[in-house]
Enzyme design. Structure first.
Site, PDB file in Angstrom:
ATOM      1  N   GLU A 113       0.678  -1.248  -0.125  1.00 54.76           N
ATOM      2  CA  GLU A 113       0.283  -0.095   0.605  1.00 54.76           C
ATOM      3  C   GLU A 113       0.669   1.117  -0.334  1.00 54.76           C
ATOM      4  OE1 GLU A 113      -1.337  -0.534   3.585  1.00 54.76           O
ATOM      5  OE2 GLU A 113      -3.004  -2.318   3.399  1.00 54.76           O
ATOM      6  N   LYS A 115       2.146   4.269   1.561  1.00 54.82           N
ATOM      7  CA  LYS A 115       2.428   4.973   3.045  1.00 54.82           C
ATOM      8  C   LYS A 115       1.487   6.460   2.784  1.00 54.82           C
ATOM      9  CE  LYS A 115       5.060   5.049   6.816  1.00 54.82           C
ATOM     10  NZ  LYS A 115       5.806   6.629   7.039  1.00 54.82           N
ATOM     11  N   ASP A 117       0.874   9.998   3.835  1.00 55.21           N
ATOM     12  CA  ASP A 117       2.100  11.133   4.669  1.00 55.21           C
ATOM     13  C   ASP A 117       1.076  12.265   5.317  1.00 55.21           C
ATOM     14  OD1 ASP A 117       4.477  12.681   5.736  1.00 55.21           O
ATOM     15  OD2 ASP A 117       4.704  13.464   4.419  1.00 55.21           O
ATOM     16  N   TYR A 223      -6.439   2.435   6.936  1.00 54.70           N
ATOM     17  CA  TYR A 223      -5.692   1.393   6.112  1.00 54.70           C
ATOM     18  C   TYR A 223      -5.777  -0.029   7.340  1.00 54.70           C
ATOM     19  CZ  TYR A 223      -2.884   4.680   8.624  1.00 54.70           C
ATOM     20  OH  TYR A 223      -2.305   5.250   9.436  1.00 54.70           O
ATOM     21  N   LYS A 309      10.764   3.500   3.011  1.00 58.02           N
ATOM     22  CA  LYS A 309      10.853   5.072   3.307  1.00 58.02           C
ATOM     23  C   LYS A 309      10.970   5.496   1.572  1.00 58.02           C
ATOM     24  CE  LYS A 309      10.042   7.260   5.807  1.00 58.02           C
ATOM     25  NZ  LYS A 309       9.276   7.236   7.103  1.00 58.02           N
ATOM     26  N   CYS A 403      22.321  46.845  -5.731  1.00 59.55           N
ATOM     27  CA  CYS A 403      20.982  47.113  -5.241  1.00 59.55           C
ATOM     28  C   CYS A 403      20.215  46.896  -6.802  1.00 59.55           C
ATOM     29  CB  CYS A 403      19.972  47.758  -4.905  1.00 59.55           C
ATOM     30  SG  CYS A 403      18.225  46.977  -4.612  1.00 59.55           S
ATOM     31  N   CYS A 406      17.081  49.342  -6.697  1.00 56.53           N
ATOM     32  CA  CYS A 406      17.653  51.153  -6.894  1.00 56.53           C
ATOM     33  C   CYS A 406      18.968  51.434  -6.999  1.00 56.53           C
ATOM     34  CB  CYS A 406      17.206  51.868  -5.731  1.00 56.53           C
ATOM     35  SG  CYS A 406      17.818  51.194  -3.982  1.00 56.53           S
ATOM     36  N   CYS A 421      20.750  45.465   0.740  1.00 53.53           N
ATOM     37  CA  CYS A 421      20.567  46.739  -0.443  1.00 53.53           C
ATOM     38  C   CYS A 421      20.673  48.311   1.071  1.00 53.53           C
ATOM     39  CB  CYS A 421      18.974  47.204  -0.449  1.00 53.53           C
ATOM     40  SG  CYS A 421      18.500  48.991  -1.128  1.00 53.53           S
ATOM     41  N   CYS A 426      14.554  52.270  -1.617  1.00 52.13           N
ATOM     42  CA  CYS A 426      14.189  51.580  -2.398  1.00 52.13           C
ATOM     43  C   CYS A 426      13.134  51.342  -2.605  1.00 52.13           C
ATOM     44  CB  CYS A 426      15.323  50.164  -1.880  1.00 52.13           C
ATOM     45  SG  CYS A 426      15.353  48.618  -3.177  1.00 52.13           S
TER      46      CYS A 426
END
Ligand code: IVH
Length: 660
Positions: A113, A115, A117, A223, A309, A403, A406, A421, A426
């Site tokens: 089946e 699994k 999560d 399940y 897993k 930046c 600006c 910056c 800005c």
């Protein structure tokens, strides 16, 4: 709005909500969508906040699903909810198969089946009706989350031809599709994004706010039969019986012998994307129930099943560009722009590169093919460069010295790996600043998320947070994708936010190190913004949790001309500078309270606010550090625990006397 009008509206809304709750919970026949129901509750809560004198403990905003809920009564599991032993390779899987077959002296059938999560729950049915649901807890004792589980649409409230007594085990999850929708809505509202479906489901199942529970579309898959007054021969027969009773059942395939399972295990792993929910493995279970009983369990897990897993999903993608984003505080964050790929059920078109050091370490370049991985975070990460696929002529990537928004110079943070910056004006910072100002934990302006802020700034209507309070509905309605109605809603949401008070305003300013918590302690200490601004750095350092650095940031911020200008505009716009959290006195300073049971004269929130107004703290659980427990009617395990630890217990009357 006038008081009288507000009162009338609040009463009408309460009646409306109560009627819809009755239709939903009692008749199982709602006539409006969850979304519309949420809107009603939200409007009611806003009105109650603006007119707190009309708040009452029996308002639906104070309850879950029409019933007050303790957080959360313990449920001893009739059959423990064991966990599974993990395996990570085919060899380990075969070893498991051999162990089982040796113990049983012969070949055995196994089923495979996915699994899922999510969150494990035990669901108890009595005479075919859903009676109680509990989280896994420590496997022996879980928490009673029946009220929240009743909001799960795929959980059957009653069963067809069920055994008298039945406990099933299953997984509560949020589908990938609902999760994406949920985060999209949160983004529009400027709320923090949820990291992954599992956390979203867990948070939702274990919280008390019906708004949140209903918004997050939870689902169920079962399940395992934990206990049944009817007997089944095999696991797959029990799953088919559950399906006939009306449960959504895990998909499974049956094989004879462990070797036959391997292909299915690999298939599920390779097709993870196509499942509607996140899965982190496959579960391989012995099918014969009598033989399961024969094998039994170790201290931790059954001997008849294992979980295979899968590693976190990784995919290759091509880096089309490296974009540099400027955050609210001016930090430059590089991001790989990718050719879109499907990864763990969502479309990914960018991945974080963190900072220059990270880029240097992996040597990521534009044009590279990289491995991208999602490991429980919202934003995927580049984990490796596939250098064998690097095209000719690429260059190492360097973050810019100015930046990108600006053009101001960029400086390296003295305390970290980040570039920042230096431009006070800005535009990128300004935009994020406004988004932050309007966010849920700041001024909480509903409907003002990044997209709307961007159009407001783009149209030149707003340059700073204060400008929001000078907008008119007709101006807003001119914007793209903004109808008249949504413009009006936005203006009224902005209007309501004028009354949020000092604590939220401080957190909205975005002063470094002054978030929700610091905003609150400062607002407890100072009656209004003017009193706070008059305080010296030394005085500010006397406030609990405010250190020298924060005090410096505060005084610097208040001293700046730009801030003074903002404050002037906000004042003129009628934004409240008053504290709502002012300490009445400090009679409970240093004391931690725990509230339990039902109080007659206060809601939990009201009692908490009163304790905090006197300098105390409120905690959700009893420990040695608890100073006092206030026990109302029908107090449960917290009271017992307090008694056993010898913690003083107050009745509601005694508590009231202390407040007088
Ligand atoms: S069987 C004792 N089947 O995985 C056997 N568990 O580490 C009961 N889970 O906490 C578990 N999908 O929440 C089983 N198809 C599945 C499952 C499943 C998810 C979870 C379960 C458990 C964890 C085991």
């Amino acid at each position: 709005m006038e008081r009288a009008e507000a009162k009338e509206k609040i009463e009408a809304l309460r009646a409306e909500v109560a009627e819809h709750a009755r239709r939903y919970y009692e008749e199982d026949a709602p006539t409006i969508s969850d979304f519309e129901y949420d809107r009603l509750i939200h409007t009611l809560a806003e009105l109650e906040q603006a007119f707190p004198e009309f708040l009452s403990p029996d308002s639906p905003t104070q309850r879950v699903g029409g019933r007050a809920s303790e957080k959360f009564a313990p449920v001893p599991h009739a059959v423990p909810l064991e966990s599974l032993t993990d395996v990570f390779s085919q060899e380990e899987l075969f070893a498991f198969g051999e162990r089982v077959q040796n113990a049983l002296d012969g070949e055995a059938d196994f089923d495979v089946e996915p699994k899922i999560d999510g969150l494990s729950v035990a669901l108890e049915y009595r005479n075919g009706s859903f009676y109680r649901g509990a989280t896994r807890g420590d496997g022996e004792t879980g928490e009673d989350v029946t009220d929240n589980l009743r909001t799960v649409r795929s959980l059957p409230q009653s069963l067809h031809e069920a055994p008298e007594r039945l406990i099933v085990r299953g997984e509560i999850y949020i589908s990938k599709a609902s999760f994406e929708q949920l985060n999209a809505r949160r983004e529009i509202r400027g709320e923090a994004l949820l990291a992954n479906p599992r956390n979203a489901a867990a948070g939702s199942l274990r919280q008390l706010d019906p708004k949140v529970a209903a918004e997050r579309q939870l689902d169920l898959i079962v399940y395992n039969v934990q206990l049944s007054s009817r007997e089944y021969e095999s696991h797959t027969a029990s799953l088919e019986a559950l399906r006939a009773m009306g449960f959504p059942v895990v998909p499974y395939k049956l094989y004879d012998g462990i070797r036959a399972c391997v292909e299915q295990v690999a298939w599920i792993g390779e097709h993870r994307d196509t499942f509607p929910y996140e899965l982190d493995g496959a579960v391989i279970k012995l099918n014969d129930l009598a033989r399961r009983a024969q094998l039994g369990s170790t201290a931790k897990a059954p001997r008849w099943a294992v979980a295979y897993k899968y590693p976190p999903e990784k995919k290759q993608g091509r880096v089309l560009d490296i974009a540099v984003q400027v955050g609210r505080t001016g930090v430059l964050t590089p991001r790989a722009v990718l050719e879109p790929i499907r990864l763990a059920g969502t479309t990914v078109s960018s991945a974080t590169l963190h900072n220059q050091d990270f880029i240097d370490r992996l040597d990521v370049r534009i044009g590279d093919t990289v491995w991208v991985q999602k490991a429980g975070e919202i934003i995927p990460e580049v984990v490796e460069v596939d250098k064998s696929r690097r095209p000719a002529g690429t260059q190492p990537f360097r973050l810019p010295a100015v930046c990108p928004e600006c053009g101001s110079p960029v400086v390296r943070d003295p305390d970290g790996a980040f570039l920042r910056c230096t431009g006070a004006e800005c535009p990128a910072q300004r935009l994020r600043h406004i988004v932050h100002f309007a966010a849920k934990d700041a001024m909480d302006i509903d409907g003002l998320g990044p997209a709307v802020v961007e159009s407001l700034v783009g149209a030149g209507l707003v340059r700073s947070p204060a400008d929001l309070y000078y907008l008119s509905a007709s101006q807003v309605a001119e914007l793209d994708r903004m109808g008249k109605k949504s413009a009006e809603n936005l203006i009224s949401a902005i209007d309501v936010s004028r009354q949020r008070g000092l604590a939220r305003l401080l957190s909205a300013f975005g002063i470094r190190q002054v978030g929700e918590k610091a905003g609150k302690v400062l607002a407890q200490r100072y009656p209004n913004l003017d009193a706070l601004m008059a305080a010296s750095q030394e005085e500010l350092m006397q406030v609990p949790d405010v250190g020298a650095v924060t005090a410096q940031y505060l005084t610097d911020w208040f001293a700046s001309e730009q801030s003074q200008h903002q404050i002037r505009l906000l004042r003129e716009a009628g934004v409240s500078f008053e504290s709502r959290e002012q300490l009445r006195d400090s009679r409970f300073a240093g004391k931690t309270f725990v509230l339990t049971g039902t109080l007659e004269h206060y809601t939990r929130d009201q009692a908490k606010a009163l304790i905090e107004a006197c300098g105390g703290k409120v905690s959700g659980s009893v420990s040695k550090k608890t100073s006092l427990v206030v026990a109302g009617a029908a107090a449960g395990s917290k009271l017992t625990r307090a008694q056993s630890l010898g913690i003083p217990i107050l009745s509601e009357t005694e508590f009231q006397a202390m407040l007088e």
